[in-house]
Each structure stands twice: as structure tokens, then as C-alpha cells.
Design a protein around this motif. Structure first.
Motif, short mmCIF file in Angstrom:
data_model
loop_
_atom_site.label_atom_id
_atom_site.label_comp_id
_atom_site.label_asym_id
_atom_site.label_seq_id
_atom_site.Cartn_x
_atom_site.Cartn_y
_atom_site.Cartn_z
N GLU A 193 0.88 -0.76 -0.02
CA GLU A 193 -0.42 -0.38 -0.04
C GLU A 193 0.62 1.13 0.31
O GLU A 193 2.17 1.51 1.04
CB GLU A 193 -0.73 -0.12 0.91
CG GLU A 193 -1.95 -0.74 1.42
CD GLU A 193 -3.19 -0.55 0.45
OE1 GLU A 193 -3.54 0.27 -0.20
OE2 GLU A 193 -4.07 -1.76 0.82
N VAL A 217 -3.07 7.92 -9.29
CA VAL A 217 -4.29 6.93 -8.57
C VAL A 217 -5.04 6.21 -9.23
O VAL A 217 -6.16 7.33 -9.91
CB VAL A 217 -4.73 8.75 -7.86
CG1 VAL A 217 -5.53 8.23 -6.48
CG2 VAL A 217 -3.28 9.39 -6.82
N LYS A 219 -9.30 4.84 -9.34
CA LYS A 219 -10.25 4.93 -8.96
C LYS A 219 -10.52 3.81 -7.39
O LYS A 219 -10.09 2.87 -7.87
CB LYS A 219 -11.49 5.08 -10.08
CG LYS A 219 -11.26 5.66 -11.05
CD LYS A 219 -11.57 7.38 -10.18
CE LYS A 219 -11.59 8.32 -11.58
NZ LYS A 219 -11.01 9.78 -11.02
N PRO A 220 -10.84 4.45 -6.63
CA PRO A 220 -11.65 3.82 -5.36
C PRO A 220 -12.04 2.22 -6.08
O PRO A 220 -12.43 1.54 -6.95
CB PRO A 220 -12.65 4.33 -4.60
CG PRO A 220 -12.37 5.59 -5.15
CD PRO A 220 -11.90 5.48 -6.52
N GLY A 221 -11.43 1.02 -5.19
CA GLY A 221 -11.74 -0.35 -5.33
C GLY A 221 -10.71 -0.72 -6.80
O GLY A 221 -11.68 -1.75 -7.55
N LYS A 222 -10.08 0.30 -7.67
CA LYS A 222 -9.49 -0.24 -8.92
C LYS A 222 -8.25 -0.20 -8.47
O LYS A 222 -7.36 0.30 -7.54
CB LYS A 222 -10.16 0.94 -10.06
CG LYS A 222 -11.25 1.31 -10.58
CD LYS A 222 -11.78 -0.57 -10.78
CE LYS A 222 -12.85 -0.09 -11.34
NZ LYS A 222 -13.79 -0.88 -12.20
#
Length: 331
Positions: A193, A217, A219-222
Motif C-alpha cells: 500500500e 491514483v 479510482k477506488p477499488g481499482k
């Protein structure tokens, strides 16, 4: 000065489409700079065309096998055509991501440097076919500190092809099969992470320098996977990296950015690179963890190298022009 430049692209690798995109952008930049450009989709007619056209220099926009593994570099040497990029011996090493730990260990010679490899294991397809490694997936997980989640990726491939993030042994088995379709060696690594960065490096190994790091960056969950590299709706880019992503304290953030840039240069120098490369890094809050080094970095619309050039206030045509000059000077 203007040259007659062969831009090598396409080919038959899994990364053909990425290569054609890079080649198109490189051709456009070189034409803007006044060079005579010879766009060449690499086929079995390549040598005949090159011998007939007699370009003064070549630019390698191939990605994947042949372009990254030293094949095209060796061929250009036989043909006597100067080529932008690393020599064959370097490409053979960088093409296999599993060499990173050993290369850094030799470079640092027992000292701690800025760059750090990622914990994991490298497995060959033969170990599964001929030695029953498929029965030891639990031991593979145990061998990696922290266990799941893990990342599985081909040791010899680019553009995140064949990469998977896995959470269970069942997913691990499926991910290995997927990765083996791209390479006969596969890396299973801890999932790190942090802030993901693409750091472009220019110059001869001993006098190399970085362009501004590009922050990636998803996208969330990608994940920043193959799909995200062709669909800008799945990822955001910041060039240069946002300092607040590295630390809320500006001076500390600047120091971290310097550490990240130093790590990229050290990887570049450790391999003995020249001309250009891109080093992919995750800053985990304490260390610059190295994902890979790419000696034929992408030049397409969503590629980090052109973004870094713009962030540095440089035109792509000017940077490519200098690289051509260096290749011609070397001969």
C-alpha cells in the motif's frame, strides 16, 4: 540536426497496441522537430526494409518481447544502425523483473540505499509442470511476510499484463495460470500500500537525472492494471506528484520526493542503463519499493514519460532529439 529516423513499433507481442500508440506519438513529435520519419511495424520484412532505407538512427517504440528483452537491440547492432536506449546486455536483465533484488544487492554492496525490492518469490512454469509446485501453494503464501493480499505478475511482461491481486489460495492458483500465459516465470509478491509513482530517468548511468515523478491514483477499488492504462476514467495522474500525498509537512514531503528520485536513479545506475527508462515505485510511507524498471517506456497519451516531460517544461520533441543525437554520436 534532423535525421532519417526509423521508429520501430507494433510487432507481435501482447503489448502490440500499446507499442503502436507509443510509436504514433513518437513519430508525430519527431516530425514536428523536422526529422524524416520512417514508421515501421516490425515484421519479418524489417531487415530488408532497413537495408533498403538506410536510416541514420532508430528509435525503439516496441514494448514487450523483442522490444524490451534485448532482441531488437542486438539486431540493430548487427545492422550497424544506432539505436536510442539501453544496450542488449542491460535489456536482458531488466526484462526479467526477478533480477531486481540481486542487481540492487550487488550495487549497494552491503550498504542501505534509497531503493528497496518487494518481498516475494519467483516461480517457473517447469516447477508446476514437472515438480508438483501446484501442491505447495500454501507454502508459497507462508514464504511471503504478511501473507494475503498478494500480487501475482509475469516476471517477463509489461503494461501490467497478466497481473492479479489475490486474497485466497484459490485465487492464487487462478492468478498463476493467468500469469503463466504471458511468461514462463511468475512473481508472487506482497501487496504494498502507498503512493504509486512513475519516475522517468534520463542520461548515462553515472550522470543520470530524473524528470518530475508522476503520481498514479487508481479510482477506488481499482488497480493500475492493463485496463487502467488505456482508460483514463479508471485512474488519475498528477505530474508532478502532489506533495500532500507524501506528507502533510511540506519540507518533509520535499525530502521524501528527493528520496524517491534518488531511488529511481540508483535503480537506473544499478542496471547500467543509458538514454532513458521509467522506474515504477510505491512509496509505502518509509521506503521506495521498486515495482520494475522499463527501458522502453510508453509514449502514448496515458504514459508517464510524456507527462513527466511536460511537468519539467520540456517538449517531447526536444527530449527525443537529444536522445537521437546521443545515439548517433555513439554510433
Amino acid at each position: 540536426m534532423p535525421y532519417k529516423v526509423a521508429v520501430l513499433m507494433g510487432g507481435k507481442s501482447h503489448e502490440r497496441d500499446f507499442s503502436l500508440s507509443s510509436g504514433k506519438n513518437v513519430c508525430a513529435a519527431l516530425e514536428r522537430a523536422g526529422h524524416e520519419v520512417l514508421p515501421l511495424d516490425v515484421t519479418d520484412e524489417l531487415v530488408n526494409v532497413l537495408r533498403a532505407e538506410r536510416p541514420q538512427v532508430a528509435y525503439n517504440a516496441l514494448h514487450g518481447r523483442i522490444g524490451d528483452d534485448g532482441t531488437i537491440q542486438a539486431l540493430m547492432g548487427v545492422l550497424g544502425i544506432p539505436l536510442v536506449g539501453c544496450p542488449t546486455s542491460v535489456c536482458r536483465q531488466t526484462w526479467n523483473k526477478s533480477t531486481l533484488h540481486a542487481v540492487l544487492e550487488d550495487y549497494y554492496a552491503g550498504q542501505q540505499g534509497a531503493a528497496c525490492g518487494i518481498n516475494g518469490v519467483c516461480l517457473s512454469q517447469d516447477a508446476f509442470k514437472d515438480a508438483g509446485a501446484a501442491c505447495a501453494l500454501d507454502l508459497i503464501v507462508d514464504a511471503i511476510p504478511g501473507g494475503f493480499p498478494l500480487v501475482v505478475k509475469p516476471a517477463k511482461a509489461g503494461s501490467a499484463m497478466g497481473m492479479s491481486k489475490v486474497e485466497t489460495v484459490t485465487e492464487l492458483a487462478e492468478a498463476l495460470l493467468k500469469a503463466f500465459t504471458f511468461s514462463n516465470e511468475v512473481l508472487v509478491q506482497e501487496f504494498v500500500e502507498g503512493v504509486q509513482l512513475a519516475v522517468s530517468v534520463l542520461g548515462e548511468a553515472e550522470n543520470s537525472y530524473t524528470l518530475p515523478p508522476v503520481e498514479i491514483v487508481p479510482k477506488p477499488g481499482k488497480l493500475y492494471d492493463t485496463e487502467a492504462r488505456i482508460n483514463d476514467e479508471l485512474v488519475d495522474f498528477y505530474a508532478p506528484v502532489r506533495l500532500e500525498s507524501l506528507s502533510p509537512d511540506e519540507s518533509q514531503a520535499q525530502a521524501i520526493r528527493s528520496e524517491i528520485e534518488r531511488a529511481a536513479v540508483e535503480v537506473y545506475q544499478a542496471y547500467g542503463c543509458r538514454d532513458l527508462a521509467r522506474v515504477d515505485i510505491i512509496w509505502d510511507g518509509a521506503r521506495a519499493k521498486i515495482l520494475e524498471i522499463d527501458v522502453s517506456p510508453g509514449m502514448g497519451p496515458l504514459s508517464g514519460f510524456p507527462m513527466a516531460c511536460r511537468a519539467a517544461g520540456l517538449s517531447l520533441e526536444a527530449v527525443l532529439g537529444e536522445l537521437l543525437d546521443q545515439a548517433v554520436y555513439r554510433g
